[in-house]
Design a protein around this motif. Structure first.
Motif, short mmCIF file in Angstrom:
data_model
loop_
_atom_site.label_atom_id
_atom_site.label_comp_id
_atom_site.label_asym_id
_atom_site.label_seq_id
_atom_site.Cartn_x
_atom_site.Cartn_y
_atom_site.Cartn_z
N PRO A 11 0.81 -1.22 0.00
CA PRO A 11 0.00 0.00 0.00
C PRO A 11 0.84 1.28 0.00
CG PRO A 11 0.06 -0.93 2.20
CD PRO A 11 0.82 -1.88 1.33
N ASP A 12 0.56 2.16 -0.95
CA ASP A 12 1.22 3.46 -1.01
C ASP A 12 2.75 3.30 -1.06
OD1 ASP A 12 -1.15 5.40 -0.77
OD2 ASP A 12 -1.49 4.02 0.88
N HIS A 13 3.48 4.22 -0.39
CA HIS A 13 4.94 4.17 -0.38
C HIS A 13 5.43 4.51 1.03
CE1 HIS A 13 5.45 3.90 -4.77
NE2 HIS A 13 4.38 4.68 -4.82
N ALA A 14 6.33 3.68 1.55
CA ALA A 14 6.88 3.95 2.88
C ALA A 14 8.18 3.18 3.07
CB ALA A 14 5.87 3.60 3.97
N ALA A 15 8.09 1.84 3.21
CA ALA A 15 9.28 1.03 3.49
C ALA A 15 9.43 -0.11 2.49
CB ALA A 15 9.20 0.47 4.91
N GLU A 16 8.98 0.13 1.24
CA GLU A 16 9.06 -0.94 0.25
C GLU A 16 10.49 -1.30 -0.13
OE1 GLU A 16 7.95 2.80 -2.22
OE2 GLU A 16 7.72 2.06 -0.18
N PRO A 20 13.74 -5.24 -1.85
CA PRO A 20 14.99 -5.51 -2.56
C PRO A 20 16.14 -5.84 -1.62
CG PRO A 20 14.36 -3.20 -2.78
CD PRO A 20 13.19 -3.91 -2.20
N LEU A 21 16.13 -5.29 -0.42
CA LEU A 21 17.15 -5.65 0.57
C LEU A 21 17.07 -7.13 0.90
CD1 LEU A 21 19.34 -4.69 2.61
CD2 LEU A 21 17.48 -4.28 4.23
N ALA A 22 15.86 -7.64 1.12
CA ALA A 22 15.68 -9.06 1.41
C ALA A 22 15.98 -9.91 0.19
CB ALA A 22 14.25 -9.32 1.89
N ALA A 23 15.60 -9.43 -1.00
CA ALA A 23 15.83 -10.20 -2.22
C ALA A 23 17.32 -10.47 -2.42
CB ALA A 23 15.26 -9.47 -3.43
N ALA A 24 18.15 -9.47 -2.12
CA ALA A 24 19.59 -9.64 -2.29
C ALA A 24 20.14 -10.68 -1.32
CB ALA A 24 20.29 -8.30 -2.07
N LEU A 26 18.33 -13.19 0.04
CA LEU A 26 17.70 -14.49 -0.17
C LEU A 26 17.94 -15.09 -1.55
CD1 LEU A 26 14.33 -13.46 1.45
CD2 LEU A 26 15.79 -15.31 2.30
N GLY A 27 18.36 -14.27 -2.50
CA GLY A 27 18.49 -14.76 -3.86
C GLY A 27 17.15 -15.09 -4.48
N ALA A 28 16.12 -14.33 -4.12
CA ALA A 28 14.77 -14.54 -4.63
C ALA A 28 14.32 -13.32 -5.42
CB ALA A 28 13.80 -14.81 -3.48
N ASN A 29 13.31 -13.50 -6.24
CA ASN A 29 12.71 -12.38 -6.96
C ASN A 29 11.49 -11.92 -6.18
OD1 ASN A 29 14.52 -12.77 -9.22
ND2 ASN A 29 13.26 -14.54 -9.80
N LEU A 30 11.51 -10.66 -5.74
CA LEU A 30 10.45 -10.15 -4.88
C LEU A 30 9.85 -8.86 -5.45
CD1 LEU A 30 12.22 -10.62 -1.41
CD2 LEU A 30 10.83 -12.29 -2.67
N PRO A 31 9.15 -8.94 -6.59
CA PRO A 31 8.57 -7.73 -7.17
C PRO A 31 7.44 -7.16 -6.31
CG PRO A 31 7.78 -9.67 -8.32
CD PRO A 31 8.86 -10.14 -7.40
N VAL A 32 7.34 -5.85 -6.31
CA VAL A 32 6.35 -5.14 -5.50
C VAL A 32 5.45 -4.32 -6.41
CG1 VAL A 32 6.01 -3.39 -3.71
CG2 VAL A 32 7.89 -5.04 -3.51
N ALA A 33 4.14 -4.45 -6.23
CA ALA A 33 3.16 -3.62 -6.93
C ALA A 33 2.46 -2.75 -5.89
CB ALA A 33 2.15 -4.48 -7.67
N HIS A 34 2.21 -1.50 -6.24
CA HIS A 34 1.61 -0.56 -5.30
C HIS A 34 0.13 -0.34 -5.59
CE1 HIS A 34 5.45 0.73 -3.49
NE2 HIS A 34 5.93 0.46 -4.70
N ILE A 35 -0.66 -0.31 -4.52
CA ILE A 35 -2.03 0.18 -4.62
C ILE A 35 -2.14 1.37 -3.68
CG2 ILE A 35 -2.97 -2.06 -5.29
CD1 ILE A 35 -3.98 -2.38 -2.41
N TYR A 36 -3.18 2.16 -3.84
CA TYR A 36 -3.21 3.44 -3.15
C TYR A 36 -4.52 3.68 -2.42
CZ TYR A 36 0.97 4.16 -5.87
OH TYR A 36 2.22 4.00 -6.41
N GLY A 37 -4.38 4.26 -1.24
CA GLY A 37 -5.53 4.65 -0.43
C GLY A 37 -5.28 6.04 0.13
N THR A 38 -5.90 6.33 1.28
CA THR A 38 -5.74 7.65 1.87
C THR A 38 -4.56 7.72 2.83
OG1 THR A 38 -7.25 7.12 3.68
CG2 THR A 38 -8.21 8.09 1.70
#
Length: 242
Positions: A11-16, A20-24, A26-38
């Motif tokens: 949700p929104d933007h804050a600590a996303e 990528p920090l975890a992906a590096a 873990l060696g995993a692909n962790l794509p993030v999609a954002h949705i938005y509220g108030t």
């Protein structure tokens, strides 16, 4: 074995940038999609944020990544629906995405059980009326909350500005001697980089929102996450499966 791809609806933007920090690590692909509220930590706004329509939109944004599993990366936007509603929420998300799905609040309960724990303390950033819903959610999962604090921060954006020192202070000030673990339930808070220091300082497992979200997604995809640097949850092998 090919690295799993886990999609996160955030949700929104804050600590996303925790992802990528975890992906590096873990060696995993962790794509993030954002949705938005108030961006408010208020019950009506959280119900809207976690609505089926918004989560379907997030799943559509992640579809090009062909994820093996998908996670609604929002604690309050899932537990606000209650235990049954949270399970219905991820069931509908899985149907929309065509892959297994879970949410951060469900991941917290799974993580506590995976570590074999029963008593926890909560250091929440939310206002009190929202934080109390998390206590009820965990109680339904058989988890005893021995103490709960609420920092009363109104927006996720503000939570995202907390420094590592402020996160550490929040943890230290709100731990409890009877708690076997401390839970910090907000994906808007940067916690992954400070997890080793949190656990070393408190001398017990610390479960944070982005940490349990990533852990649960990997397990849904059939991976057994086992690395150092992301807290006790990632360092302890166990036989508990979703």
């Amino acid at each position: 074995m090919q690295a799993p791809t886990i999609g996160f609806i955030y949700p929104d933007h804050a600590a996303e940038d925790d992802y990528p920090l975890a992906a590096a690590t873990l060696g995993a692909n962790l794509p993030v999609a954002h949705i938005y509220g108030t961006d408010l930590h208020a019950i009506p706004e959280l119900l809207d944020l976690g609505s089926p329509e918004k989560l379907r939109g997030g799943a559509a944004l992640l579809a090009p990544h062909q994820p093996d599993a998908i996670v609604w990366a929002c604690t309050s936007g899932s537990f606000v629906y209650g235990p049954t509603g949270a399970r219905d929420q991820v069931r509908a998300l899985a149907e929309a995405a065509g892959v297994p799905a879970t949410s951060t609040s469900l991941a917290f309960a799974d993580a506590v059980h995976a570590l074999g724990l029963r008593t926890v303390a909560i250091a929440a950033s939310y206002p009190d009326e929202v934080a109390r819903l998390f206590v009820e959610f965990l109680a339904d999962a058989g988890i005893e909350v021995v103490s709960m604090s609420s920092a009363g921060i109104d927006t996720a954006a503000e939570v995202g500005t907390l420094t590592p020192a402020e996160v550490l202070r929040l943890a230290v000030d709100n731990d409890h001697p009877r708690a076997q673990a401390l839970l910090i339930p907000d994906t808007a808070m940067h916690t992954l980089a400070v997890l080793p220091e949190l656990e070393a300082t408190l001398g017990k497992p610390v479960l944070t929102a982005n940490q349990v979200t990533i852990w649960a997604g990997l397990r849904l995809a059939g991976a057994e996450p086992f690395v150092t640097g992301l807290g006790a949850l990632f360092e302890r092998q166990n036989d508990v499966r979703p």
